[in-house]
Design an enzyme around this catalytic site. Structure first.
Site, short mmCIF file in Angstrom:
data_model
loop_
_atom_site.label_atom_id
_atom_site.label_comp_id
_atom_site.label_asym_id
_atom_site.label_seq_id
_atom_site.Cartn_x
_atom_site.Cartn_y
_atom_site.Cartn_z
N ASN A 53 0.69 -1.45 0.20
CA ASN A 53 -0.02 0.01 0.04
C ASN A 53 0.86 1.26 -0.04
O ASN A 53 0.35 2.34 -0.52
CB ASN A 53 -1.01 -0.20 1.15
N CYS A 107 -3.24 1.68 6.83
CA CYS A 107 -3.27 1.29 8.15
C CYS A 107 -3.90 2.29 8.87
O CYS A 107 -4.62 2.05 9.76
CB CYS A 107 -2.06 0.32 8.52
N GLU A 144 -11.00 -4.28 9.24
CA GLU A 144 -10.38 -3.31 8.42
C GLU A 144 -11.06 -3.12 6.92
O GLU A 144 -10.86 -4.14 6.19
CB GLU A 144 -8.98 -3.71 8.24
N LYS A 183 11.98 -7.89 1.27
CA LYS A 183 11.20 -8.51 0.52
C LYS A 183 10.05 -7.73 0.19
O LYS A 183 9.21 -7.61 1.23
CB LYS A 183 10.78 -9.96 0.94
N GLU A 217 4.33 -3.90 12.62
CA GLU A 217 3.54 -2.75 12.14
C GLU A 217 2.26 -3.40 11.41
O GLU A 217 2.49 -3.77 10.03
CB GLU A 217 4.16 -1.88 11.22
N ALA A 250 6.24 -6.50 -1.53
CA ALA A 250 5.25 -7.12 -1.72
C ALA A 250 5.00 -7.52 -3.05
O ALA A 250 5.57 -6.77 -4.12
CB ALA A 250 3.72 -6.38 -1.42
N SER A 268 1.16 10.65 10.28
CA SER A 268 2.38 10.21 9.93
C SER A 268 3.57 11.46 9.64
O SER A 268 3.18 12.46 9.08
CB SER A 268 2.38 9.65 8.30
P1 NAP Z 1 -0.01 -9.04 3.98
O1 NAP Z 1 -0.75 -9.89 3.07
O2 NAP Z 1 0.15 -9.54 5.53
O3 NAP Z 1 1.43 -8.78 3.13
C1 NAP Z 1 2.60 -7.96 3.67
C2 NAP Z 1 3.90 -8.57 3.21
O4 NAP Z 1 3.96 -9.82 3.83
C3 NAP Z 1 4.04 -8.73 1.72
O5 NAP Z 1 5.33 -8.53 1.39
C4 NAP Z 1 3.73 -10.34 1.55
O6 NAP Z 1 4.37 -10.80 0.62
C5 NAP Z 1 4.14 -10.63 2.75
N1 NAP Z 1 3.65 -12.13 3.36
C6 NAP Z 1 2.53 -12.42 2.96
N2 NAP Z 1 2.34 -13.76 3.78
C7 NAP Z 1 3.55 -14.10 4.28
C8 NAP Z 1 4.19 -15.08 4.81
N3 NAP Z 1 3.32 -16.29 4.98
N4 NAP Z 1 5.50 -15.19 5.01
C9 NAP Z 1 6.15 -14.24 5.06
N5 NAP Z 1 5.69 -13.21 4.26
C10 NAP Z 1 4.40 -12.97 3.95
O7 NAP Z 1 -0.31 -7.45 3.91
P2 NAP Z 1 -0.93 -6.67 2.68
O8 NAP Z 1 -1.95 -7.24 2.01
O9 NAP Z 1 0.45 -6.48 1.79
O10 NAP Z 1 -0.77 -5.16 3.34
C11 NAP Z 1 -2.12 -4.58 4.00
C12 NAP Z 1 -1.94 -4.66 5.54
O11 NAP Z 1 -0.70 -4.18 5.91
C13 NAP Z 1 -3.08 -4.04 6.16
O12 NAP Z 1 -3.58 -4.72 7.08
C14 NAP Z 1 -2.65 -2.87 6.57
O13 NAP Z 1 -3.54 -2.29 7.74
C15 NAP Z 1 -1.13 -3.31 6.91
N6 NAP Z 1 -0.31 -2.21 7.24
C16 NAP Z 1 0.30 -1.70 8.27
C17 NAP Z 1 0.91 -0.52 8.62
C18 NAP Z 1 1.62 -0.24 9.78
O14 NAP Z 1 2.66 0.50 9.96
N7 NAP Z 1 0.86 -0.59 10.87
C19 NAP Z 1 1.44 -0.03 7.47
C20 NAP Z 1 1.03 -0.16 6.15
C21 NAP Z 1 -0.01 -1.46 5.95
P3 NAP Z 1 3.38 -11.10 -0.91
O15 NAP Z 1 3.01 -9.79 -1.75
O16 NAP Z 1 4.11 -11.82 -1.87
O17 NAP Z 1 1.92 -11.75 -0.34
#
Ligand code: NAP
Length: 490
Positions: A164, A297, A394, A187, A263, A189, A454
Site C-alpha cells: 500500500n 493502516c 479493516e 522482500k 506494524e 510485496a 504520519s
Molecule cells: P500482507 O498480506 O500481510 O502482506 C505483507 C507482506 O508480507 C507482503 O510482502 C507479503 O508478500 C508478505 N507475506 C504474506 N504472507 C507471508 C508469509 N506467510 N510469510 C512471509 N511473508 C508473507 O499485507 P498486505 O495485504 O500486503 O498489506 C495490507 C496490510 O498491511 C493491512 O492490514 C494494513 O493495515 C497493514 N499495514 C500496516 C502498516 C502499519 O504501519 N501498521 C502500514 C501499512 C500497512 P506477498 O506480497 O508476496 O504476499
C-alpha cells in the site's frame, strides 16, 4: 505534472532494474523465472520481475551476513552521508518515481509524489540519527565499579513490506537499519516490487556498499522467507502487513528468539464531538479516509459522531466524497485510483453489502463502473449498526461508515471496541475533553483536530493487535540496536 503520455509511462517502467539485488549485483533468479507486475487501473501486465527461488533468498542472507562486520565498523558519518545522498536523489527523481508508483499501485500521481517525499524524509531523518547513537557511563551506587552502556547494531535483518505504501514502508525500515549499522534482506510485496527496486538502485548509486542491502522479489513469500527466519544467522525481523500474517511470522520468529517489530492492521475510530469545528472535521475526514484510496493502516475505518451533528457531518462528507473524480492515477485531475486487485475490491463490496443488509443507509451514488480496473466508488454509509462487520474489520477501501453516539463515555467505549490499536482521530475544541479522550484511547497514535499523523520525526506504531515497535522518530533506530553493558572494575 502535465499530461502523462504512454511513452513516459513505458520509459519509467523500462528504467527500473527487474532483477534480484544481491551482494551489490543485479541478477536474474536462478532458473530464470519471472513474476508479472500488474497495473490495477487496467488489469494489464506492466512488466515482469525476477521470481526468486529459496536458493536466491538464501544467497541474499549470505551476502548480508558477509557484509555485516565491515558495515558495523563503518563510520556513522559515512553511513549517514549515504542516506543523505539517497534522499537527495529521491527528491531529484520524484516525478518519475511517483509515476512508477502510480502505475504499479494505482494511487493518483499527486499522492505518489507525497509518498516519495514522505519516504525520502525517513532517509533524511536517519541520516541525522546515524551520528547520535550514544551510550552511558555511570558509577555503580556502591561506588565499586563503573558501568559502561553502549548500543550496537543487532545484525542482519529481514524486512518484509506491504503494497500500500510501496516505498515509504521500505525507507522506514531501511533508513534506521542503515544508520544503525545493520545489513539487510528486503522482500517487497509481489504487487508492487518496482518502487523498491528503484529505491535499491538509488541507494546503490548513493554509495551503499554491496551486501548491506539485498532485495529479492518473489511470488512465494512464505517459501522464500521461511528458511531465512529459521536461519540462526538472522537477528531481526521487521514486518509491515496484515495482523494475520504478522501473527504467523511471530510464531516462526520464536524458534530463534529473533528481535521482532510488527506494524500491523488498524481499525481507526474517527470521533467527532458536538463541540468540534465541523468544517475541520470534514476536511480531516477526507484526509483520514481518502488518503491512499482508503488503503492505509491509518485510514479512518469508522466515524463515531455525536448525535446532534451526525446528520450534518454525514451530509457534508457524502457531498465531498461523492464529488471526487475516479480514474487512472496518471490522468489529470484524478483524485481516486483503483483498489489494488479484484480480491480487495470484492472484500470492500462484501462489507458494504453486509452493512446495508443490517440496516445502514447509503448516502452516495454507489454505482460500480463495469469498465477495466479494480475501481470502487467512494461511499458514505450512515446509521451503521454496531453488529456491521465493517465496524470490526479493516475496510481498506473508500468507504466511510458513520454511527452516532450520545455522550463521551459511549464514544470512548465505541472507539476502543476493537482488537486493533494503531491510531484514532479526535475532533473537539475543548482542551479538557481532548486530554481526557487522548489518555483513554487504546491506540499507539492520536490525531487531534487533524486527519494525518504520519511524520518521519514521530514514533509510528500501534498497541494491541496492531503490533509493537516504533518506526520513525528518535525511537525508530532503537529497533535496530542492542544494548551492551560492561561492568568495569574501578
Ligand atoms: P500482507 O498480506 O500481510 O502482506 C505483507 C507482506 O508480507 C507482503 O510482502 C507479503 O508478500 C508478505 N507475506 C504474506 N504472507 C507471508 C508469509 N506467510 N510469510 C512471509 N511473508 C508473507 O499485507 P498486505 O495485504 O500486503 O498489506 C495490507 C496490510 O498491511 C493491512 O492490514 C494494513 O493495515 C497493514 N499495514 C500496516 C502498516 C502499519 O504501519 N501498521 C502500514 C501499512 C500497512 P506477498 O506480497 O508476496 O504476499
Amino acid at each position: 505534472m502535465s499530461t502523462i503520455t504512454p511513452t513516459q509511462e513505458q520509459d519509467v517502467v523500462q528504467r527500473v532494474p527487474k532483477g534480484l539485488f544481491i551482494g551489490g549485483e543485479w541478477r536474474d533468479a536462478t532458473g530464470g523465472a519471472t513474476l508479472a507486475v500488474e497495473d490495477p487501473s487496467t488489469g494489464e501486465a506492466l512488466c515482469e520481475v525476477a521470481d526468486a527461488t529459496v536458493e536466491d533468498a538464501s544467497a541474499a542472507l549470505d551476502a548480508a551476513c558477509a557484509a555485516q562486520a565491515e558495515w558495523a565498523a563503518t563510520a556513522p558519518r559515512e553511513r549517514g552521508e549515504i542516506l543523505r545522498r539517497a534522499w537527495e536523489r529521491l527528491v531529484e527523481r520524484q516525478d518519475e518515481l511517483a509515476l512508477l508508483m502510480t502505475l504499479e499501485m494505482g494511487k493518483p500521481v499527486a499522492e505518489s509524489r507525497a509518498e516519495i517525499a514522505y519516504a525520502g524524509e525517513f532517509l533524511r531523518w536517519f541520516a541525522e540519527e546515524a551520528v547520535r547513537i550514544e551510550g552511558r557511563w555511570a558509577t555503580a551506587p556502591n561506588g565499586g565499579m563503573r558501568m559502561l552502556t553502549m548500543r550496537q547494531p543487532v545484525g542482519p535483518c529481514l524486512l518484509i513490506t506491504p503494497w500500500n505504501f510501496p516505498m515509504a514502508m521500505g525507507t522506514r525500515k531501511i533508513g534506521p537499519a542503515v544508520a544503525a549499522g545493520c545489513t539487510m534482506v528486503v522482500k517487497p510485496a509481489k504487487q508492487t516490487p518496482l518502487s523498491m527496486l528503484a529505491l535499491a538502485q538509488i541507494l546503490e548509486e548513493a554509495g551503499l556498499p554491496g551486501g548491506v542491502l539485498n532485495v529479492f522479489t518473489s511470488r512465494s513469500a512464505s517459501k522464500t522467507t521461511g528458511p531465512l527466519i529459521d536461519d540462526p544467522r538472522l537477528r531481526k525481523l521487521s514486518f509491515t502487513g496484515s495482523t494475520e500474517v504478522g501473527r504467523q511470522l511471530m510464531g516462526q520468529a520464536s524458534k530463534n528468539l529473533l528481535r521482532v517489530s510488527m506494524e500491523l492492521g488498524g481499525n481507526a475510530p474517527f470521533l467527532v464531538f458536538e463541540d468540534a469545528d465541523l468544517d475541520a472535521a470534514v476536511e480531516g475526514a477526507m484526509v483520514a479516509k481518502m488518503r491512499n484510496i482508503g488503503e492505509a493502516c491509518t485510514a479512518a475505518n469508522r466515524f463515531h459522531v455525536h448525535a446532534s451533528v451526525a446528520d450534518e457531518f454525514a451530509r457534508r462528507l457524502a457531498e465531498r466524497m461523492g464529488a471526487l473524480k475516479s480514474g487512472r492515477g496518471s490522468e489529470d485531475g484524478v483524485e481516486v485510483g483503483p483498489l489494488i486487485d479484484d480480491d480487495q475490491r470484492g472484500k470492500v463490496r462484501e462489507l458494504v453489502e453486509d452493512a446495508l443488509e443490517r440496516g445502514a443507509r447509503r448516502l452516495t451514488d454507489g454505482a460500480e463502473s463495469d469498465g477495466r480496473g479494480y475501481f470502487y466508488p467512494p461511499t458514505v454509509l450512515t446509521d451503521v449498526p454496531q453488529d456491521a462487520r465493517m465496524l470490526r474489520e479493516e475496510i481498506f477501501g473508500p468507504v466511510a461508515p458513520i454511527a452516532a453516539f450520545a455522550d463521551e463515555d459511549e464514544a470512548i467505549a465505541a472507539a476502543n471496541r476493537t482488537e486493533f490499536g494503531l491510531v484514532a482521530y479526535v475532533f473537539t475544541q475543548s482542551l479538557d475533553r481532548a486530554i481526557r479522550v487522548i489518555e483513554q484511547l487504546e491506540t499507539g497514535m492520536v490525531g487531534l483536530n487533524q486527519g494525518l499523523v504520519s511524520n518521519a520525526a514521530a514514533p509510528f506504531g500501534g498497541v494491541k493487535q496492531s503490533g509493537f515497535g516504533r518506526e520513525g522518530g528518535a525511537e525508530g533506530i532503537d529497533e535496530y540496536l542492542s544494548v551492551k553493558y560492561a561492568a568495569i572494575k574501578a
